[in-house]
Design a protein around this motif. Structure first.
Motif, mmCIF file in Angstrom:
data_model
loop_
_atom_site.group_PDB
_atom_site.id
_atom_site.type_symbol
_atom_site.label_atom_id
_atom_site.label_comp_id
_atom_site.label_asym_id
_atom_site.label_seq_id
_atom_site.Cartn_x
_atom_site.Cartn_y
_atom_site.Cartn_z
ATOM 1 N N TYR A 38 0.741 -1.001 0.602
ATOM 2 C CA TYR A 38 0.236 0.140 -0.294
ATOM 3 C C TYR A 38 0.595 1.448 -0.154
ATOM 4 O O TYR A 38 0.128 1.965 -0.380
ATOM 5 N N SER A 42 0.386 4.156 -2.573
ATOM 6 C CA SER A 42 0.507 5.663 -1.825
ATOM 7 C C SER A 42 1.103 6.570 -2.094
ATOM 8 O O SER A 42 0.237 8.159 -2.771
ATOM 9 N N SER A 45 0.301 7.602 -5.852
ATOM 10 C CA SER A 45 -1.276 8.219 -5.995
ATOM 11 C C SER A 45 -0.859 9.901 -4.995
ATOM 12 O O SER A 45 -1.008 10.833 -5.867
ATOM 13 N N ILE A 46 0.146 9.717 -4.254
ATOM 14 C CA ILE A 46 -0.057 11.629 -3.545
ATOM 15 C C ILE A 46 0.767 12.092 -4.296
ATOM 16 O O ILE A 46 0.537 13.365 -4.762
ATOM 17 N N LYS A 49 -1.605 13.019 -7.667
ATOM 18 C CA LYS A 49 -2.472 14.077 -6.792
ATOM 19 C C LYS A 49 -2.070 15.738 -7.081
ATOM 20 O O LYS A 49 -2.903 16.654 -7.070
ATOM 21 N N GLU A 53 -3.657 18.063 -9.548
ATOM 22 C CA GLU A 53 -3.885 20.091 -8.587
ATOM 23 C C GLU A 53 -2.928 20.679 -8.846
ATOM 24 O O GLU A 53 -3.734 22.388 -8.879
ATOM 25 N N ASP B 47 -6.719 6.601 3.138
ATOM 26 C CA ASP B 47 -6.302 6.267 3.051
ATOM 27 C C ASP B 47 -6.760 7.893 1.953
ATOM 28 O O ASP B 47 -5.530 8.799 1.439
ATOM 29 N N ASP B 48 -7.296 8.423 1.793
ATOM 30 C CA ASP B 48 -8.185 9.831 1.399
ATOM 31 C C ASP B 48 -7.761 11.503 2.355
ATOM 32 O O ASP B 48 -7.191 11.864 1.603
ATOM 33 N N LEU B 50 -5.372 10.857 4.200
ATOM 34 C CA LEU B 50 -3.614 10.854 3.860
ATOM 35 C C LEU B 50 -2.647 11.605 2.696
ATOM 36 O O LEU B 50 -2.264 12.818 2.915
ATOM 37 N N GLN B 51 -4.345 11.197 1.543
ATOM 38 C CA GLN B 51 -3.761 12.269 0.204
ATOM 39 C C GLN B 51 -4.239 13.643 0.655
ATOM 40 O O GLN B 51 -2.790 14.015 0.440
ATOM 41 N N ASN B 52 -5.312 14.248 1.402
ATOM 42 C CA ASN B 52 -4.735 15.747 1.466
ATOM 43 C C ASN B 52 -4.410 16.250 2.447
ATOM 44 O O ASN B 52 -3.602 16.899 2.515
#
Lengths: 178, 179
Positions: A38, A42, A45-46, A49, A53, B47-48, B50-52
């Motif tokens: 994970y 992750s 994906s961070i 993102k 943005e 997960d959401d 953490l990304q934010n």
């Protein structure tokens, strides 16, 4: 933690604490896990993102001029109208000022002339002028207004008499008879 | 200069920002994930959030005045993001705040990434019954191994208060788990 509880050593419970692997520690103590691999997924994906943005932030700034009241054509129209209104306001204001100034000057010059003439002129002339003005302007006007007052007074008398007559004819006799 | 201070310096430098951010993720991603997970309960929610959290860190790194440590600052952001997420979710589902701990436990036990036994469930129930601050202190110390000094910075509470709270919570849990 399960092992610890199985040992039934109450004094050692929660003494294990955090070791090296935080994820293992959470699994052992709380039974909560994460999907395999994970954290590496992750991370990707961070970063994606963030890139997304950062890219989407620029077009939002570019979109601003598309708002109706910020469109260039509208801006020019608004500016032209504003200039026209301001010009019209100033022009009208200055035209009014010019008229006022003219009449004021004429009035002042007229009154100055009269005063100077009054000082320089003969007493006889002044008296004749005063008599003419007094008789023509003041006395006659006063008499006329007095006459109007008299007319009003007489008229009111007649009106009142007629009303009294009406009253005596219609109401007074009826009330007495009835 | 500490490692974190060096990292902040790089993060504030546009030429090194991307590389430094990758390093930051390697160091703190897992720790922050677990911090968030215990607040928002499920893996999906964590997960959401953490990304934010990392997006916010990335965007606001230039505003970080270094009055506190990087670690403290990031934990605060993670906590605030988690609370914001919960408030948003509670508003959506029109849930009463009092109902949240019980429903959180239900959600947790039904989560695909929970494979705990009865003892784990019992521990979760005991923790859910603690006061919010007691819960946070226990989680931070026992599960995340944050020192009392760092914790006092994050929670803005004295070290002695934190120590006494933590040890009293440990006693409560130990007492209840064997009942």
């Amino acid at each position: 933690m399960k092992k610890e509880t199985e040992n039934t050593n109450q004094n050692n419970f929660l003494k294990g604490g955090f070791k090296d692997d935080i994820s293992k520690h959470h699994k052992a103590s709380l039974g909560i896990t994460v999907p395999e691999g994970y954290f590496s997924k992750s991370k990707r994906s961070i970063i994606d993102k963030i890139e997304e943005e950062v890219v989407t932030e620029v077009p939002t700034e570019m979109k601003k001029p598309l708002i109706f009241w910020l469109r260039p054509q509208f801006k020019f129209m608004a500016a032209a109208s504003l200039v026209f209104i301001l010009t019209l306001t100033f022009w009208l204001q200055s035209a009014n000022n010019r008229d006022v100034d003219k009449s004021t000057i004429e009035f002042l010059s007229f009154s100055d002339d009269n005063l100077i003439n009054a000082l320089i002129g003969n007493d006889n002339e002044f008296e004749a002028f005063a008599d003419a003005i007094l008789i023509n302007e003041i006395v006659i006007k006063a008499e006329l207004s007095e006459q109007k007052m008299d007319d009003l007074f007489f008229n009111s008398l007649f009106v009142e008499d007629s009303l009294i007559d009406n009253y005596t004819d219609d109401q007074f006799l009826e009330t007495i008879i009835l | 200069m500490s490692k974190d201070e060096e990292l902040v310096k790089k993060l504030k430098d546009p030429t090194q920002k991307e590389k430094a951010f990758s390093e930051l993720l390697d160091v703190y991603q897992e720790r922050l994930y677990w911090h968030i997970r215990k607040i928002v309960t499920t893996h999906e929610n964590a997960d959401d959030v953490l990304q934010n959290t990392f997006v916010r860190i990335y965007k606001s790194i230039l505003k970080f005045e270094e009055k506190s440590s990087l670690h403290t600052w990031m934990y605060r952001i993670a906590y605030n993001e988690s609370i914001r997420f919960l408030e948003k979710n509670n508003k959506k589902s029109h849930r009463n705040i009092d109902e949240v701990p019980t429903s959180n436990l239900q959600v947790l036990f039904e989560d695909a990434y929970f494979d705990g036994d009865e003892v784990h469930k019992k521990l979760h129930k005991i923790i859910a019954g603690l006061k919010e601050k007691q819960k946070r202190i226990f989680h931070m110390k026992y599960f995340e191994d944050i020192s009392f000094r760092q914790m006092s910075e994050i929670l803005e509470t004295s070290e002695s208060t934190l120590k006494s709270t933590y040890y009293s919570v440990v006693k409560i849990i130990e007492k209840k788990i064997f009942l």
